[in-house]
Design a protein around this motif. Structure first.
Motif, PDB file in Angstrom:
ATOM      1  N   CYS A 108       6.642-103.337  45.809  1.00 17.06           N
ATOM      2  CA  CYS A 108       7.327-104.285  46.692  1.00 17.06           C
ATOM      3  C   CYS A 108       8.830-103.997  46.742  1.00 17.06           C
ATOM      4  CB  CYS A 108       7.082-105.717  46.217  1.00 17.06           C
ATOM      5  SG  CYS A 108       5.373-106.289  46.428  1.00 17.06           S
ATOM      6  N   LEU A 109       9.404-103.631  45.602  1.00 16.55           N
ATOM      7  CA  LEU A 109      10.837-103.306  45.582  1.00 16.55           C
ATOM      8  C   LEU A 109      11.113-102.021  46.345  1.00 16.55           C
ATOM      9  CD1 LEU A 109      11.713-104.191  41.874  1.00 16.55           C
ATOM     10  CD2 LEU A 109      12.416-105.430  43.922  1.00 16.55           C
ATOM     11  N   GLU A 110      10.241-101.053  46.192  1.00 14.74           N
ATOM     12  CA  GLU A 110      10.440 -99.800  46.923  1.00 14.74           C
ATOM     13  C   GLU A 110      10.313-100.012  48.428  1.00 14.74           C
ATOM     14  OE1 GLU A 110       7.527 -97.274  45.211  1.00 14.74           O
ATOM     15  OE2 GLU A 110       8.689 -96.873  43.377  1.00 14.74           O
ATOM     16  N   LEU A 122       9.715-112.273  51.572  1.00 18.94           N
ATOM     17  CA  LEU A 122      10.601-112.891  50.594  1.00 18.94           C
ATOM     18  C   LEU A 122      11.700-111.943  50.118  1.00 18.94           C
ATOM     19  CD1 LEU A 122       7.979-114.812  48.397  1.00 18.94           C
ATOM     20  CD2 LEU A 122       9.279-115.643  50.369  1.00 18.94           C
ATOM     21  N   PHE A 123      11.537-110.635  50.397  1.00 14.55           N
ATOM     22  CA  PHE A 123      12.532-109.635  50.014  1.00 14.55           C
ATOM     23  C   PHE A 123      13.376-109.189  51.206  1.00 14.55           C
ATOM     24  CE2 PHE A 123      10.330-107.829  45.957  1.00 14.55           C
ATOM     25  CZ  PHE A 123      10.701-108.983  45.294  1.00 14.55           C
ATOM     26  N   GLN A 124      13.486-110.044  52.218  1.00 14.64           N
ATOM     27  CA  GLN A 124      14.253-109.683  53.409  1.00 14.64           C
ATOM     28  C   GLN A 124      15.708-109.383  53.065  1.00 14.64           C
ATOM     29  OE1 GLN A 124      12.928-109.221  56.413  1.00 14.64           O
ATOM     30  NE2 GLN A 124      14.919-108.609  57.260  1.00 14.64           N
ATOM     31  N   ARG A 125      16.249-110.095  52.104  1.00 14.01           N
ATOM     32  CA  ARG A 125      17.652-109.877  51.705  1.00 14.01           C
ATOM     33  C   ARG A 125      17.844-108.476  51.125  1.00 14.01           C
ATOM     34  NH1 ARG A 125      20.191-111.143  46.705  1.00 14.01           N
ATOM     35  NH2 ARG A 125      22.467-111.213  46.882  1.00 14.01           N
ATOM     36  N   LEU A 126      16.845-107.967  50.411  1.00 16.43           N
ATOM     37  CA  LEU A 126      16.951-106.617  49.851  1.00 16.43           C
ATOM     38  C   LEU A 126      16.975-105.562  50.950  1.00 16.43           C
ATOM     39  CD1 LEU A 126      14.476-106.873  46.815  1.00 16.43           C
ATOM     40  CD2 LEU A 126      16.904-107.489  46.948  1.00 16.43           C
ATOM     41  N   ALA A 127      16.258-105.833  52.040  1.00 20.22           N
ATOM     42  CA  ALA A 127      16.243-104.892  53.156  1.00 20.22           C
ATOM     43  C   ALA A 127      17.562-104.895  53.921  1.00 20.22           C
ATOM     44  CB  ALA A 127      15.081-105.216  54.096  1.00 20.22           C
ATOM     45  N   GLN A 128      18.280-106.013  53.866  1.00 19.57           N
ATOM     46  CA  GLN A 128      19.529-106.140  54.619  1.00 19.57           C
ATOM     47  C   GLN A 128      20.760-105.779  53.791  1.00 19.57           C
ATOM     48  OE1 GLN A 128      19.351-110.221  55.885  1.00 19.57           O
ATOM     49  NE2 GLN A 128      17.859-109.832  57.520  1.00 19.57           N
ATOM     50  N   GLU A 129      20.686-105.892  52.476  1.00 17.06           N
ATOM     51  CA  GLU A 129      21.852-105.660  51.614  1.00 17.06           C
ATOM     52  C   GLU A 129      21.517-104.585  50.577  1.00 17.06           C
ATOM     53  OE1 GLU A 129      23.195-109.297  49.918  1.00 17.06           O
ATOM     54  OE2 GLU A 129      22.962-110.438  51.781  1.00 17.06           O
ATOM     55  N   PRO A 130      22.047-103.366  50.744  1.00 15.96           N
ATOM     56  CA  PRO A 130      21.765-102.278  49.785  1.00 15.96           C
ATOM     57  C   PRO A 130      22.210-102.611  48.364  1.00 15.96           C
ATOM     58  CG  PRO A 130      22.743-101.422  51.813  1.00 15.96           C
ATOM     59  CD  PRO A 130      22.847-102.905  51.894  1.00 15.96           C
ATOM     60  N   ASP A 131      23.310-103.315  48.209  1.00 12.69           N
ATOM     61  CA  ASP A 131      23.769-103.658  46.862  1.00 12.69           C
ATOM     62  C   ASP A 131      22.765-104.581  46.156  1.00 12.69           C
ATOM     63  OD1 ASP A 131      26.012-102.158  47.296  1.00 12.69           O
ATOM     64  OD2 ASP A 131      27.285-103.863  47.837  1.00 12.69           O
ATOM     65  N   ALA A 132      22.215-105.521  46.905  1.00  7.41           N
ATOM     66  CA  ALA A 132      21.226-106.415  46.322  1.00  7.41           C
ATOM     67  C   ALA A 132      19.964-105.656  45.920  1.00  7.41           C
ATOM     68  CB  ALA A 132      20.881-107.526  47.309  1.00  7.41           C
ATOM     69  N   HIS A 133      19.593-104.661  46.734  1.00  9.75           N
ATOM     70  CA  HIS A 133      18.417-103.848  46.408  1.00  9.75           C
ATOM     71  C   HIS A 133      18.654-103.017  45.153  1.00  9.75           C
ATOM     72  CE1 HIS A 133      15.662-100.278  47.101  1.00  9.75           C
ATOM     73  NE2 HIS A 133      14.836-101.302  46.972  1.00  9.75           N
ATOM     74  N   ALA A 134      19.848-102.440  45.027  1.00 11.92           N
ATOM     75  CA  ALA A 134      20.169-101.652  43.832  1.00 11.92           C
ATOM     76  C   ALA A 134      20.160-102.521  42.578  1.00 11.92           C
ATOM     77  CB  ALA A 134      21.528-100.973  44.006  1.00 11.92           C
ATOM     78  N   GLN A 135      20.680-103.725  42.693  1.00 15.57           N
ATOM     79  CA  GLN A 135      20.679-104.635  41.553  1.00 15.57           C
ATOM     80  C   GLN A 135      19.260-105.035  41.168  1.00 15.57           C
ATOM     81  OE1 GLN A 135      23.247-105.658  39.591  1.00 15.57           O
ATOM     82  NE2 GLN A 135      21.639-106.642  38.358  1.00 15.57           N
TER      83      GLN A 135
END
Length: 525
Positions: A462-464, A496-509
Motif C-alpha cells: 500500500c505504501l509503495e 486513505l493514502f491520498q496525502r502520500l500521493a500528493q506530498e512526496p515528503d509525507a510519503h518518504a516519512q
C-alpha cells in the motif's frame, strides 16, 4: 555396582554427611532443591523412589548412566549459551548462579533445571534479537519428546503473545458488558425524567470503538457508546448529507420539521399538534420544545443537545443504586457527554457518550463526534462508520476459530505504532481487508507469525502504491451481515493514502516509519 548406586542416590536423611559447612547452603539453593523435587514428583519422574536395599538390573543401570551423561553434555552446552547471553544482559547474572545451584543438587535437579533454563533462554532471546529467538525456540523444541505439527517457533511465540495480550482483553470484554449495562440504566432514568417533555427520545446505546471491537487492552481505555436519537411525537428528522451532491458524504445536518398529529390528538388526546395549532393558542411555554431549546434555525444543534443530556444525566444518576457506591463526574465537552466514575477504592472508569441520527435502515450514523480538522458550525454532524466496523468484528468473532489471532495482531501493532506516523485506524483497515481475503480458518494461533508478516507485506504494498482503500466504501467483500447505505455500496473506493500521493515528503516519512515498525517487530519476535 548396583548397591553403590542405590546407597548413593537413595540413602536416608540420617546417612547424609553431618558437616555444618555442607549443610549451610544458601536459601536460594534450598528453595530450588525443594521446588525441583516437587516438580519431579508431580511430573512422575520419581513416582516410586528406591529404598535402601532395592536392586537395579544391569540394563536399567546402563540407561541411567547414558541419561546422566546426556544431561551432563546438555548442561555444558547450556552453560556455554548462558555465558554468551550474560555478556549482553548483565542483569540476568542470577541465571548462572541458578545453574551452579542445580549442579549441587544433581541428579534430581538436572532435568527440571534444564527445562527451567531453556525457558529462561527463550525469554531472554525474545528481548535480544530475532535470530537468538529462533535458536532458543529450536533448543526448546529439541528438549521436548512430543512435537506439534505446527512449527514450534511459531507456536511458542504465538502462545506467549496470546497469554500476554488476551488476558487483558478477556477482562476488557467483561468491563464492556458492565459499562453498557450501566449506561443503559442511566438512559432509562433519563427517559423517566423527561417523560412529559417533548424533547429527544434516547434509544438503546451501542458500544463502539476499540474497546467494544475487542482489541484495546489499555487499562485507561475510554469506553465509547453511541446513543441513537429519535424525534418526539409530532416531529421528524430529515438528513441533509454532504455538499454539492458528493458521495460518500462526510458531514451532514439534521433538519427538524413538524408533522401533523391531529388525528392522534382527537383519538387519544396524549399529544398536541404543533403544526396546526399556533403557539399563541398553546401558550408561551407550550410550544414545540425541541425546536425552541435544542435547535438552531430548524437544525438540531450538537452543542445544545450535549449540554441538555449532561444536565439530565447528572439528575438521572441520583435515581440509580450505583450512585450510593460510585461518584459520577461530568467532564466538560461541547459535543459529547464525558463521564468519569470513581468507586470507594479510588479506581476510575472513563465513559464517552456520543449522539447519532441513523441513516435509513443502515447502521451508518451522523454523530456528534469531533472531527480532527474541526467542524464549521454546531449544527454540523460527522458521518461515522463506527457501528458497521464494530458489527464486522463481531461477525468475524462468530466465524473465526476460538483461538483466532486477528485481535492479537491488531493489539500487537497498536502498541508498536506508538511514535510513528501510522494511525491504529490505518492498521485496522489493513486487517479488515485481510480478514476478507484470507480464510478465517487460517487465522489460528499457530499461524500468528505468518499473519503478522502478511500484514506487514500488505502495508508495504500500500505504501509503495500510495493507495489504501477504505474498507466499507465500494468494497464487494463486506459481509451482508454489515448493513450499509446504497451510496456506500456503489461509491468509488476512497484512498486513505491520498496525502502520500500528493506530498512526496509525507510519503518518504511514511517509508521511514515503516522501517522503524519492522525493526520494532523483529526485536520483539
Amino acid at each position: 555396582m548396583a548397591s553403590k548406586v542405590c546407597g548413593k542416590c537413595c540413602a536416608p536423611k540420617h546417612a547424609l554427611p553431618a558437616s555444618r559447612s555442607k549443610l549451610k547452603r544458601s536459601l536460594f539453593v534450598e528453595a530450588m532443591a525443594g521446588g525441583i523435587v516437587l516438580i519431579l514428583a508431580v511430573l512422575g519422574i520419581v513416582p516410586h523412589p528406591l529404598k535402601v536395599g532395592d536392586q537395579i538390573d544391569l540394563a536399567t543401570q546402563q540407561r541411567m548412566q547414558q541419561r546422566e551423561e546426556q544431561l551432563r553434555q546438555e548442561m555444558i552446552r547450556l552453560q556455554q549459551e548462558l555465558d554468551k547471553m550474560t555478556q549482553k544482559l548483565q542483569s540476568r547474572l542470577f541465571l548462572k548462579n541458578m545453574l551452579l545451584a542445580m549442579w549441587e543438587v544433581w541428579p534430581f535437579g538436572a532435568l527440571p533445571g534444564a527445562l527451567v533454563l531453556l525457558f529462561e533462554l527463550f525469554w531472554m532471546a525474545t528481548e535480544v534479537d530475532s535470530d537468538e529467538s529462533e535458536s532458543s525456540s529450536d533448543e526448546s523444541s529439541s528438549s521436548s519428546e512430543e512435537e506439534e505439527e505446527a512449527p514450534v517457533n511459531e507456536w511458542d511465540v504465538g502462545r506467549f503473545l496470546m497469554q500476554q495480550m488476551q488476558v487483558p482483553v478477556l477482562h476488557l470484554a467483561k468491563r464492556c458488558k458492565v459499562v453498557e449495562a450501566l449506561v443503559g440504566d442511566l438512559l432509562h432514568a433519563c427517559h423517566l425524567i423527561t417523560l412529559n417533555i417533548p424533547l429527544l427520545r434516547l434509544e438503546q446505546c451501542i458500544g463502539v470503538g476499540s474497546a467494544f471491537e475487542g482489541w484495546s487492552s489499555h487499562w485507561d481505555t475510554v469506553y465509547s457508546l453511541l446513543v441513537p436519537l429519535k424525534p418526539p411525537t409530532g416531529h421528524c428528522f430529515h438528513l441533509e448529507l454532504g455538499a454539492g451532491g458528493e458521495l460518500p458524504a462526510r458531514h451532514g445536518r439534521v433538519r427538524v420539521e413538524l408533522e401533523c398529529v391531529c388525528l392522534r390528538q382527537q383519538l387519544l388526546g396524549d399529544v398536541r399538534c404543533f403544526l396546526h395549532r399556533p403557539e399563541a393558542e398553546l401558550g408561551r411555554n407550550q410550544g414545540p420544545c425541541l425546536l425552541q431549546y435544542l435547535c438552531s434555525h430548524s437544525y438540531l444543534d450538537v452543542e445544545k443537545t450535549a449540554c441538555w443530556f449532561q444536565l439530565t444525566a447528572m439528575n438521572a444518576w441520583l435515581l440509580l443504586p450505583a450512585s450510593h457506591r460510585c461518584r459520577l463526574t461530568v467532564l466538560r465537552s461541547s459535543r459529547s457527554c464525558k463521564l468519569r466514575l470513581e468507586n470507594v477504592s479510588g479506581r476510575s472508569l472513563s465513559i464517552e457518550i456520543l449522539f447519532g441520527v441513523q441513516q435509513g435502515d443502515s447502521r451508518v450514523f451522523l454523530t456528534s463526534q469531533q472531527a480532527r480538522a474541526g467542524l464549521p458550525s454546531s449544527t454540523t454532524w460527522l458521518e461515522s462508520c463506527a457501528v458497521p466496523e464494530m458489527l464486522f468484528f463481531r461477525f468475524v468473532a462468530r466465524q473465526a476459530p476460538q483461538d483466532s489471532c486477528h485481535l492479537t495482531c491488531l493489539n500487537l501493532f497498536a502498541r508498536l505504532l506508538e511514535g510513528t506516523g501510522f494511525s491504529t485506524y490505518c492498521l485496522k483497515t489493513v486487517l479488515m481487508h485481510l480478514l476478507t481475503v484470507i480464510p478465517l480458518s487460517r487465522w489460528h494461533r499457530g499461524h500468528l507469525l505468518e499473519r503478522v508478516d502478511g500484514i506487514l507485506q500488505y502495508l508495504q504494498r500500500c505504501l509503495e502504491d500510495k493507495q489504501l482503500h477504505h474498507f466499507l466504501l465500494g468494497n464487494e467483500r463486506v459481509p451482508r451481515e454489515v448493513p450499509l447505505p446504497v451510496a456506500f455500496q456503489t461509491a468509488s473506493p476512497l484512498n486513505l493514502f491520498q496525502r502520500l500521493a500528493q506530498e512526496p515528503d509525507a510519503h518518504a516519512q511514511a517509508l521511514r516509519d515503516f522501517r522503524r515498525l519492522q525493526v520494532r517487530l523483529r526485536s520483539l519476535l
